[in-house]
Design an enzyme around this catalytic site. Structure first.
Site, short mmCIF file in Angstrom:
data_model
loop_
_atom_site.label_atom_id
_atom_site.label_comp_id
_atom_site.label_asym_id
_atom_site.label_seq_id
_atom_site.Cartn_x
_atom_site.Cartn_y
_atom_site.Cartn_z
CG ASP A 159 -1.55 -1.37 1.77
OD1 ASP A 159 -0.75 -2.44 1.48
OD2 ASP A 159 -2.34 -1.09 2.46
CB ALA A 160 4.22 1.94 1.53
#
Length: 370
Positions: A159-160
């Protein structure tokens, strides 16, 4: 024979009607985007997926909303969406969220830089520059292995790659200072080397999912890969297409695009566990929106073959629109999580709206919107 001819005619008529019903018109795209954007602003602090209090305005959930909302603001025929977004920045003095290194708390920086581009007010980006300069001169020495000390001070979950890298790329673009790009490239490559499955051309959500199986299939979370796919686009939008950095991201993008085309469900969405359609039949609109956004962008850029990919994009967009309520709420957004799970028609989240608006911005261009 007559009866067969009549039946065949009816089938052709039905198919023709269905095809026409699914035709995408730019005016309709704008209309549904406006409805969804307006509903979300009116319900900005609503509790629609089980959390007990509204998200902080600078939280990653809202940061992802703003990424899509600012794209809609650029299309809308009024500045009211820009004003709404600008008010959020002003109220929080253009600060990023509370954790200095954590990618989630960088997300809102994408909005600040986009607003800076419109208003040319340096105050909008100074806190982001200051914080990122600190990170560069005090880089985290943490391991990417899951649950090691301070592990999320680096991008060790997929997600980062949506949350932070586009901020670094945008900062590089608006300042012309290559140090931001260089730092981002080093960290992005480290994460990709760690989490990208070269056989499946998908990203594990984090190390804890490697080697695990769900009903006999590897676990590749739909929204997690959607975060990455959209993040690649948002980074490439800031780079020179002739640069070696752009080509690095393009290589990953093309591999993921081909895989996503191959595993799209017949209904047009992507299963919450990307390789487990059979076990996750429920639609999920946040991952699907990000995938539609990324694929439509590729067609618009001339990167993906139009004849090959447009049917998938059209099917995906029509599936998404089918999950927007008459009031404008996007349903079937999986609640906050890190793995395949459940979604419901009456559950939504702000990041789902952001993804939908991002998708709409590219769908609008693809179907002739000016």
């Amino acid at each position: 024979m007559k009866r067969t001819a009549i039946f065949t005619s009816l089938l052709i008529f039905a198919f023709s009607s269905l095809t026409q019903a699914q035709d995408i018109k730019p005016t309709e795209v704008k209309k549904i985007m406006e409805k969804v954007a307006d509903w979300q602003i009116d319900n900005y602090q609503g509790l629609y997926s089980g959390h007990d209090k509204p998200h902080h305005p600078l939280d990653w959930t809202n940061g992802a909303l703003y990424v899509g909302m600012v794209k809609w603001a650029a299309m809308a025929e009024t500045d009211k969406y820009y004003e709404w977004l600008k008010d959020i920045g002003q109220k929080h003095e253009w600060q990023l969220h509370r954790r200095k290194y954590h990618a989630d708390d960088h997300t809102v920086g994408q909005l600040y830089i986009d607003l800076y581009r419109k208003y040319q007010d340096k105050e909008m980006i100074e806190p982001t520059k200051e914080q990122f300069n600190f990170i560069m001169y005090h880089p985290s020495l943490s391991s990417l292995h899951w649950k090691t000390p301070y592990h999320q001070d680096r991008w060790n979950w997929c997600d980062a790659l949506f949350m932070s890298p586009p901020v670094w790329a945008k900062l590089y673009n608006v300042t012309g200072e290559k140090k931001y790009l260089d730092f981002m490239m080093t960290e992005f490559k480290a994460t990709t080397d760690f989490l990208f499955d070269k056989k499946e051309n998908l990203y594990y959500r984090d190390e804890s999912y490697m080697g695990k199986l769900d009903n006999g299939t590897k676990i590749f979370w739909a929204r997690g890969n959607g975060w990455v796919f959209a993040g690649l686009v948002n980074v490439m939008n800031e780079l020179d297409p002739k640069s070696k950095e752009y080509k690095y991201f393009l290589n990953i993008y093309k591999k993921m695009a081909a895989k996503l085309l191959d595993i799209q469900t017949p209904e047009g969405h992507w299963a919450m566990s990307l390789l487990g359609q059979k076990y996750y039949p429920t639609p999920e609109t946040s991952g699907t929106s990000f995938n539609v956004y990324g694929l439509a962008w590729g067609i618009n850029q001339g990167i993906l073959d139009k004849a090959t990919y447009t049917p998938a994009v059209q099917k995906g967009w029509n599936a998404l629109v089918g999950h927007v309520t008459s009031e404008g709420m996007l349903g079937y957004v999986q609640p906050i999580g890190a793995a395949p799970g459940k979604a419901w028609a009456d559950k939504t989240e702000v990041y789902g709206t952001g993804a939908f608006l991002s998708a709409g911005s590219e769908i609008y261009k693809l179907y002739g919107g000016k």
